[in-house]
Design a protein around this motif. Structure first.
Motif, short mmCIF file in Angstrom:
data_model
loop_
_atom_site.label_atom_id
_atom_site.label_comp_id
_atom_site.label_asym_id
_atom_site.label_seq_id
_atom_site.Cartn_x
_atom_site.Cartn_y
_atom_site.Cartn_z
N GLU A 148 0.83 -1.21 0.00
CA GLU A 148 0.00 0.00 0.00
C GLU A 148 0.86 1.25 0.00
N GLU A 149 2.00 1.22 0.70
CA GLU A 149 2.90 2.37 0.71
C GLU A 149 3.51 2.60 -0.67
N THR A 150 3.83 1.52 -1.37
CA THR A 150 4.37 1.65 -2.72
C THR A 150 3.32 2.23 -3.66
N LYS A 151 2.09 1.75 -3.58
CA LYS A 151 1.01 2.30 -4.40
C LYS A 151 0.86 3.80 -4.17
N GLU A 152 0.86 4.20 -2.90
CA GLU A 152 0.72 5.61 -2.55
C GLU A 152 1.89 6.42 -3.09
N GLY A 153 3.10 5.86 -3.01
CA GLY A 153 4.28 6.54 -3.54
C GLY A 153 4.21 6.75 -5.04
N LEU A 159 7.63 7.72 -6.41
CA LEU A 159 8.27 6.52 -6.95
C LEU A 159 7.99 6.41 -8.44
N ASP A 160 8.90 5.74 -9.16
CA ASP A 160 8.70 5.52 -10.59
C ASP A 160 8.08 4.15 -10.87
N LEU A 161 8.43 3.17 -10.07
CA LEU A 161 7.84 1.84 -10.22
C LEU A 161 7.95 1.09 -8.90
N GLY A 162 7.15 0.04 -8.79
CA GLY A 162 7.17 -0.78 -7.60
C GLY A 162 7.29 -2.25 -7.95
N VAL A 163 7.87 -3.04 -7.06
CA VAL A 163 7.91 -4.49 -7.19
C VAL A 163 7.28 -5.03 -5.92
N VAL A 164 6.03 -5.49 -6.05
CA VAL A 164 5.22 -5.78 -4.86
C VAL A 164 4.31 -6.98 -5.12
N LEU A 290 3.30 0.33 -12.01
CA LEU A 290 3.70 1.68 -12.37
C LEU A 290 2.48 2.44 -12.88
N ARG A 291 2.58 3.74 -12.89
CA ARG A 291 1.45 4.56 -13.33
C ARG A 291 1.20 4.37 -14.82
N LYS A 292 -0.07 4.29 -15.19
CA LYS A 292 -0.42 4.12 -16.60
C LYS A 292 -0.06 5.35 -17.42
N ASP A 293 -0.09 6.54 -16.79
CA ASP A 293 0.20 7.77 -17.52
C ASP A 293 1.68 8.14 -17.48
N MET A 294 2.53 7.22 -17.01
CA MET A 294 3.96 7.51 -16.91
C MET A 294 4.64 7.34 -18.26
N PHE A 295 5.52 8.29 -18.62
CA PHE A 295 6.32 8.16 -19.84
C PHE A 295 7.32 7.02 -19.63
N MET A 296 7.25 6.02 -20.50
CA MET A 296 8.12 4.85 -20.38
C MET A 296 9.46 5.17 -21.05
N CYS A 297 10.37 5.78 -20.27
CA CYS A 297 11.68 6.12 -20.82
C CYS A 297 12.52 4.86 -20.98
#
Length: 312
Positions: A148-153, A159-164, A290-297
């Motif tokens: 839940e903390e990773t999702k909030e981040g 945060l840019d991505l999470g492994v959870v 990761l966020r769906k609206d994040m630019f995938m660099c």
């Protein structure tokens, strides 16, 4: 010689630039207070004094003509106007970060930063070693957090991505499955159950256990499994790191509940015995969020590909 009209234009331009920088800084201060809900802690995070921070927030409130925080005793709460500004400010900083990521993409993977939240650093060790060897200029910041903390981040642009442990479908988050995690009962080699090939959930519930606190998904996995079986656990110790739980087992203080992936990756298995849990098996899918609206660099994409390869 600069004529008066040009001089005024230059002064106006400089004033506008300084005003915009001031507004940007005020919003940074505002977001820090929103995240901490404590002026002293926010000031420490920002590296400024608490009176300076309070004065800057009053300045922002004056410019907007409304209160952003409600102060009740020693506690503060975000007002309705503050919630609106928080949402839009968070999105603005997210867009700025995305622009920076796109610019870094043009420059190649020589510089950049990747902020990762994970449910256990052991999940990323191999990937970090190989990724850093290939791209030493990329700064990796890895923080061990509950799911839940990773999702909030992620949603707060921290945060840019999470492994959870993968949550349910989220409107704003993309999920990339990696593997299926199972839980194990780990005991000292001196424990009466050492050499056991498996332990049933009902038998496990009769034992005093060392476990993670309830905010962690590993604990929630087992709690849910036990609840559905109509049983009850006997937690004797609650510790917040996997390493501390392992030490409780190794020193024969209490048997510990640990993820199978962690047990497999620890270098020293001397003095412990891991026992699979069955009837039923507590298990849950682990993956990348990761966020769906994040630019995938290229940096993020390369790290995700490397991580996915390491779990094949």
């Amino acid at each position: 010689m600069i004529n008066s009209e040009l001089s005024i234009n230059i002064i106006d331009t400089n004033y506008d630039r300084e005003a915009k920088l001031l507004e940007y800084r005020l919003l940074e201060y505002f977001l820090a207070v929103c995240e901490q809900l404590h002026f002293t802690k926010a000031a420490e995070k920002l590296g400024i004094s608490q009176p300076t921070l309070s004065q800057q927030i009053r300045l922002l409130e004056s410019r907007l003509g409304t209160s952003l925080f409600q102060r009740i005793g020693k506690r503060i709460f975000i007002t309705e106007a503050g919630e609106i500004l928080y949402k839009h400010s968070r999105n603005m900083f997210h867009e700025l970060d995305q622009a920076q990521a796109a610019i870094n993409e043009m420059r190649g993977m020589q510089r950049g930063r990747l902020r990762i939240g994970c449910s256990g650093n052991h999940l990323l060790t191999a990937t970090i070693v190989s990724f850093h060897a290939s791209y030493p200029g990329i700064e990796l910041s890895v923080t061990e957090l509950a799911t839940e903390e990773t999702k909030e981040g992620l949603l707060n642009n921290q945060l840019d991505l999470g492994v959870v442990f993968l949550p349910g479908e989220e409107e704003q988050l993309q999920r990339i499955p990696l593997y299926n995690e199972r839980l194990q009962f780990v005991v000292s080699s001196k424990h009466p159950l050492a050499q056991s090939e498996a332990i049933g959930l009902r038998d496990l519930c009769e034992l005093p256990l060392a476990m993670l606190p309830k905010k962690f998904y590993v604990r929630q996995m087992l709690d849910d499994c036990v609840h559905r079986a109509g049983l009850a656990l006997k937690p004797a110790l609650e510790l917040s790191t996997l390493e501390s739980l392992l030490q409780m087992a190794r020193n024969n203080v209490r048997g510990a509940i640990l993820p199978e992936s962690y047990v497999k990756r620890i270098g020293d298995h001397s003095g412990i015995w891991s026992i699979p849990i069955q009837d039923p098996v507590p298990e849950k899918e682990v993956g990348i969020v990761l966020r769906k609206d994040m630019f995938m660099c290229k940096t993020t994409d390369t790290f995700i590909r490397q991580l996915s390869t390491d779990f094949i």
